[in-house]
Design an enzyme around this catalytic site. Sequence first.
Site, PDB file in Angstrom:
ATOM      1  N   CYS A  70      -5.372   5.218  11.134  1.00 18.17           N
ATOM      2  CA  CYS A  70      -6.235   4.020  11.128  1.00 18.17           C
ATOM      3  C   CYS A  70      -6.913   3.774  12.467  1.00 18.17           C
ATOM      4  O   CYS A  70      -7.904   3.045  12.542  1.00 18.17           O
ATOM      5  CB  CYS A  70      -5.423   2.785  10.737  1.00 18.17           C
ATOM      6  N   HIS A  82      -8.974  -3.886  12.831  1.00 19.32           N
ATOM      7  CA  HIS A  82      -8.634  -3.004  11.708  1.00 19.32           C
ATOM      8  C   HIS A  82      -8.196  -3.863  10.528  1.00 19.32           C
ATOM      9  O   HIS A  82      -7.430  -4.817  10.688  1.00 19.32           O
ATOM     10  CB  HIS A  82      -7.519  -2.049  12.131  1.00 19.32           C
ATOM     11  N   ASN A 113      -7.603  -1.572   2.809  1.00 18.73           N
ATOM     12  CA  ASN A 113      -7.433  -0.841   4.073  1.00 18.73           C
ATOM     13  C   ASN A 113      -8.074   0.536   3.930  1.00 18.73           C
ATOM     14  O   ASN A 113      -7.567   1.384   3.205  1.00 18.73           O
ATOM     15  CB  ASN A 113      -5.930  -0.727   4.376  1.00 18.73           C
TER      16      ASN A 113
HETATM   17  O1  UT7 Z   1      -3.100   0.287   8.668  1.00 18.19           O
HETATM   18  C1  UT7 Z   1      -1.795   0.632   8.975  1.00 18.19           C
HETATM   19  C2  UT7 Z   1      -1.057   0.853   7.680  1.00 18.19           C
HETATM   20  N1  UT7 Z   1      -0.828  -0.396   7.040  1.00 18.19           N
HETATM   21  C3  UT7 Z   1       0.382  -0.872   6.863  1.00 18.19           C
HETATM   22  O2  UT7 Z   1       1.336  -0.243   7.225  1.00 18.19           O
HETATM   23  C4  UT7 Z   1       0.537  -2.192   6.181  1.00 18.19           C
HETATM   24  C5  UT7 Z   1       1.293  -3.142   7.025  1.00 18.19           C
HETATM   25  N2  UT7 Z   1       2.208  -3.923   6.229  1.00 18.19           N
HETATM   26  C6  UT7 Z   1       1.792  -4.814   5.290  1.00 18.19           C
HETATM   27  O3  UT7 Z   1       0.609  -5.046   5.116  1.00 18.19           O
HETATM   28  C7  UT7 Z   1       2.849  -5.557   4.519  1.00 18.19           C
HETATM   29  O4  UT7 Z   1       4.111  -5.277   5.065  1.00 18.19           O
HETATM   30  C8  UT7 Z   1       2.846  -5.206   3.003  1.00 18.19           C
HETATM   31  C9  UT7 Z   1       1.633  -5.815   2.335  1.00 18.19           C
HETATM   32  C10 UT7 Z   1       2.834  -3.691   2.814  1.00 18.19           C
HETATM   33  C11 UT7 Z   1       4.065  -5.757   2.306  1.00 18.19           C
HETATM   34  O5  UT7 Z   1       4.126  -7.177   2.499  1.00 18.19           O
HETATM   35  P1  UT7 Z   1       5.508  -7.867   2.900  1.00 18.19           P
HETATM   36  O6  UT7 Z   1       5.256  -9.310   2.978  1.00 18.19           O
HETATM   37  O7  UT7 Z   1       5.964  -7.169   4.154  1.00 18.19           O
HETATM   38  O8  UT7 Z   1       6.405  -7.576   1.638  1.00 18.19           O
HETATM   39  P2  UT7 Z   1       7.747  -6.725   1.538  1.00 18.19           P
HETATM   40  O9  UT7 Z   1       7.476  -5.282   1.774  1.00 18.19           O
HETATM   41  O10 UT7 Z   1       8.787  -7.388   2.404  1.00 18.19           O
HETATM   42  O11 UT7 Z   1       8.124  -6.927   0.032  1.00 18.19           O
HETATM   43  C12 UT7 Z   1       8.451  -8.208  -0.486  1.00 18.19           C
HETATM   44  C13 UT7 Z   1       8.730  -8.072  -1.970  1.00 18.19           C
HETATM   45  C14 UT7 Z   1       9.695  -6.950  -2.329  1.00 18.19           C
HETATM   46  O12 UT7 Z   1      10.507  -7.397  -3.396  1.00 18.19           O
HETATM   47  P3  UT7 Z   1      12.009  -7.888  -3.091  1.00 18.19           P
HETATM   48  O13 UT7 Z   1      12.700  -6.707  -2.489  1.00 18.19           O
HETATM   49  O14 UT7 Z   1      11.878  -9.042  -2.132  1.00 18.19           O
HETATM   50  O15 UT7 Z   1      12.501  -8.269  -4.446  1.00 18.19           O
HETATM   51  C15 UT7 Z   1       8.783  -5.864  -2.840  1.00 18.19           C
HETATM   52  O16 UT7 Z   1       9.421  -5.013  -3.789  1.00 18.19           O
HETATM   53  O17 UT7 Z   1       7.507  -7.789  -2.664  1.00 18.19           O
HETATM   54  C16 UT7 Z   1       7.710  -6.665  -3.518  1.00 18.19           C
HETATM   55  N3  UT7 Z   1       6.443  -5.961  -3.658  1.00 18.19           N
HETATM   56  C17 UT7 Z   1       5.524  -6.268  -4.583  1.00 18.19           C
HETATM   57  N4  UT7 Z   1       5.496  -7.197  -5.558  1.00 18.19           N
HETATM   58  C18 UT7 Z   1       4.397  -7.290  -6.331  1.00 18.19           C
HETATM   59  C19 UT7 Z   1       5.978  -4.933  -2.891  1.00 18.19           C
HETATM   60  N5  UT7 Z   1       4.764  -4.583  -3.319  1.00 18.19           N
HETATM   61  C20 UT7 Z   1       4.451  -5.397  -4.363  1.00 18.19           C
HETATM   62  C21 UT7 Z   1       3.336  -5.513  -5.210  1.00 18.19           C
HETATM   63  N6  UT7 Z   1       3.353  -6.470  -6.178  1.00 18.19           N
HETATM   64  N7  UT7 Z   1       2.244  -4.724  -5.093  1.00 18.19           N
END
Ligand code: UT7
Length: 335
Positions: A122, A262, A292
């Site tokens: 990225c 970004h 992204n």
């Molecule tokens: O450009 C560099 C690359 N980009 C990145 O690496 C992205 C940076 N990170 C992020 O944008 C965020 O961390 C995410 C959007 C990827 C995830 O958001 P989060 O608030 O950190 O959520 P999480 O990973 O802590 O997941 C929370 C919950 C989980 O369920 P449980 O374990 O709490 O029951 C996930 O399984 O949300 C669940 N989850 C979803 N639910 C509905 C994960 N993806 C989804 C989804 N729809 N698409």
Amino acid sequence: MNSSGKKSLGREVRILGTGSCVPDRVLTNQDLERMVDTSDEWIVTRTGIKERRIVGPDMAASDLAEVAGARAMKAAGITPTDLDAIFVCTVTGDHLFPSTSCLLQARFGAPQAFCMDVSAACSGFLYGCETASAFIASGMAETVLVVGVEILSKFTNFEDRGTCVLFGDGAGAAVFGPGPGPHQILASHLGADGRFGSLIELPAGGSRRPMTHEALEARQQYLTVKGNEVFKLGVRGMADACIKVLDQAGLAPDDVDLLIPHQANLRIIDATAKRLEIPPERVVVNIDRYGNTSAASVPIALDEAVTTGRVHEGDLVLMVVFGGGLTWGATLVRW
Ligand code: UT7
């Protein structure tokens, strides 16, 4: 200025023109609701993304890069034969080799240009810009085309809700040249920390783990992201990179007219701007429309800011990136 923060003794470097290109096909959150266990509400509140653009099966990185690059050259008032170098910043090029930049050179008919791809995920576009600036500042090149392009949809597992909602395809480009005048690069900073490489990776397809039947069965042809950890490092990394370039130029966040971050997650963008105390009206956001797009995200946002008249001559524009590697960078431009 160079990446270590020392003042460059070379020539001044300017952006001569910008361009971008996204595929026509739109993949909405509602489309994804039909593919995986997710919801528009979750995607919008957690990421800010409403839709993204996805190529069809016949399109590759060079196809979008060609259009974005041609638009940037038109805006710069140059032709391909004016180019001394073409840098394509991508981790999703047409092939492992030849480089996508060589493919572009052949399409443009620019045999005098030397070519290389820049791999910084990225952060790729600003790595490419800084490389172009160094060549121009030193007098080793006059005119350089830098394209950030990604086709992440072809490396995304559309059965994995954790990643498939995040990414989109696109390309953005800029032409760089020497001399004083508008759109001048004032300062830049690049950084990396390879200890965090496994946070965002494409497990198979390289020499460590070639694309075997076993790798395919394990779905290792698709990218993986440890989103939570990247999130925290991203906010800190982007804010720190901004402070570094502003310090180099003897300026403060309050001087910034337009922050172009970004586009990985609206919450990362908001948190970065908040740390810098830059108000939302001075921050470019298009993640709602494109998701992204990795190395393409900042040059697409820059080109949109230029073509919609959001950036004015004399504005202080701060671009900042963060991504796989881990890598990061920031570039300050007096528009
Ligand atoms: O450009 C560099 C690359 N980009 C990145 O690496 C992205 C940076 N990170 C992020 O944008 C965020 O961390 C995410 C959007 C990827 C995830 O958001 P989060 O608030 O950190 O959520 P999480 O990973 O802590 O997941 C929370 C919950 C989980 O369920 P449980 O374990 O709490 O029951 C996930 O399984 O949300 C669940 N989850 C979803 N639910 C509905 C994960 N993806 C989804 C989804 N729809 N698409």
